[in-house]
Design a protein around this motif. Structure first.
Motif: not given
Ligand code: FES
Length: 156
Positions: A102-103, A105, A119-122
């Motif tokens: 995603h970004m 992390c 980070c955003h729950g993926s």
């Molecule tokens: S960086 Fe956004 S969910 Fe992993």
């Protein structure tokens, strides 16, 4: 000239910079030293009692862990190598990049069949790396590994 300006009493600029640098290094070491996971990630006990620290197996890549270090139905994250190794079923080992698509992390856990990003729950399937829960849309890339004589190594 006052005593406080005497060059023999005041620390020189180099001394101050060196002290600040040493403090920074100590802070970094302290921050890294508290994580059992980080400590575990790079050091692997060998069957002969010695430890490997990212060393190379005979003719292979960097040794990550013993197969017994990876829980069945779970996994382990190797922070330094940026790899997560899972064992979806007994004796089946998979490895993926630990960098969330995603970004970017670092994933932080493997639970209930998924590799999880804080980070955003993926959540990513621990057997395939595919996205189970977004916002990520791309799977975790597979990382080639070899499993030999009870050791898991990065494929070279
Ligand atoms: S960086 Fe956004 S969910 Fe992993």
């Amino acid at each position: 000239m006052s005593t406080s300006q005497d060059p023999e009493v005041r620390p020189g600029r180099r001394t101050v910079v060196t002290a600040a640098g040493a403090a920074s290094v100590a802070a970094v070491l302290t921050a890294c030293g508290g994580s059992k996971e980080a400590a575990d990630s790079g050091r692997v006990k060998q069957t002969d009692g010695s430890e490997a620290d990212g060393s190379r197996a005979d003719g292979g890549g960097t040794v990550l862990a013993k197969t017994t270090d990876i829980p069945e139905g779970g996994g382990k994250i190797f922070t330094r190598q940026k790899v997560v190794v899972t064992q979806p079923t007994a004796g089946e080992f998979k490895a993926f990049s630990s960098k969330c698509t995603h970004m970017g992390c670092a994933v932080s856990s493997v639970t209930d069949g998924t590799i999880n990003c804080p980070c955003h729950g993926s959540k990513f399937d621990m057997a395939t790396g595919s996205v189970k829960v977004g916002p990520a849309t791309e799977p975790l890339p597979a990382t080639p590994i070899t499993v030999q004589d009870g050791s898991i190594s990065l494929a070279s």
